[in-house]
Design an enzyme around this catalytic site. Sequence first.
Site, PDB file in Angstrom:
ATOM      1  N   SER A 150       0.854  -1.196   0.000  1.00 24.19           N
ATOM      2  CA  SER A 150       0.000   0.000   0.000  1.00 24.19           C
ATOM      3  C   SER A 150       0.878   1.230   0.000  1.00 24.19           C
ATOM      4  O   SER A 150       2.004   1.207   0.526  1.00 24.19           O
ATOM      5  CB  SER A 150      -0.894   0.017   1.242  1.00 24.19           C
ATOM      6  OG  SER A 150      -1.529   1.287   1.378  1.00 24.19           O
ATOM      7  N   TYR A 170      -1.673  -0.994  10.202  1.00 22.83           N
ATOM      8  CA  TYR A 170      -1.778  -1.308   8.775  1.00 22.83           C
ATOM      9  C   TYR A 170      -0.516  -0.871   8.020  1.00 22.83           C
ATOM     10  O   TYR A 170       0.050  -1.627   7.221  1.00 22.83           O
ATOM     11  CB  TYR A 170      -3.016  -0.611   8.204  1.00 22.83           C
ATOM     12  CG  TYR A 170      -3.319  -0.929   6.765  1.00 22.83           C
ATOM     13  CD1 TYR A 170      -3.921  -2.132   6.404  1.00 22.83           C
ATOM     14  CD2 TYR A 170      -3.030  -0.018   5.754  1.00 22.83           C
ATOM     15  CE1 TYR A 170      -4.224  -2.424   5.073  1.00 22.83           C
ATOM     16  CE2 TYR A 170      -3.321  -0.294   4.423  1.00 22.83           C
ATOM     17  CZ  TYR A 170      -3.919  -1.495   4.094  1.00 22.83           C
ATOM     18  OH  TYR A 170      -4.205  -1.784   2.781  1.00 22.83           O
TER      19      TYR A 170
END
Length: 248
Positions: free
Chosen positions: A141, A154
């Site tokens: 990401s 995350y």
Amino acid sequence: MMFDLTGKTALVTGAGGGIGGAVARVLHRQGAAVVLVDMKAEGIEALKAELKTRAYSLVCNVTDAAAVEALPKQAEEMAGSSVDILINNAGITRDNLLMRMKDEEWDLVLAVNLTAGFKLARAHLRGMLKKRWGRIVSISSVVGATGNPGQCNYSATKAGITAMSKSLGQEVASRGITVNCVAPGFVKTPMTDVLSDEVKKALLSRIPLGRLSTPDDIANAVLFLSSEEAGYITGQTIHVNGGMAMIS
């Protein structure tokens, strides 16, 4: 045909979701047999029915170590060949400011997004080493490179999967196995569809290409890294974010 995957077997985790489904479709379109893995049967059964041939479904919780260990044999029995292409796509969020983040929110995100990727790679490497050919592609990401408030857990997992891929890429390169990542930015999903026009406008102002990505944008980058044509690329992260973060 470029990016011809005829005769290859791909296993895609999180295949019941938007990105996972798009990845499975594009790999299948290029000739691969696809093993669709997800925690829930509904999405992968529907996708299996849509693809019709060379598609197999396996319900698996990627945090279950024994279930992950069993995947290579199950996939081989179904597809008739060991896995050539592993797509680590399963991922979750449990967003919270670090001061308020519970241990469970940290632990679960690490278990799904990072530890499962390690265990899946370890489980499938044996078959790739025997063939002296393999592709491991993990979905990272943009926040793994930039960070994001409320996503310490995350972001840490996405930076972690990138670093792990660099190390593993060095370990297995001599056997014809490449290990890479694709890092999406903002992806058009049902979650972003419900945002207000004002929030969408602010979001798009950060993206030079002026639109959110589609799952297909991510899947096309995964296809490239899964192909013979990308055989000289390993330990790399392709950022697919419309220019919102131009990372070298």
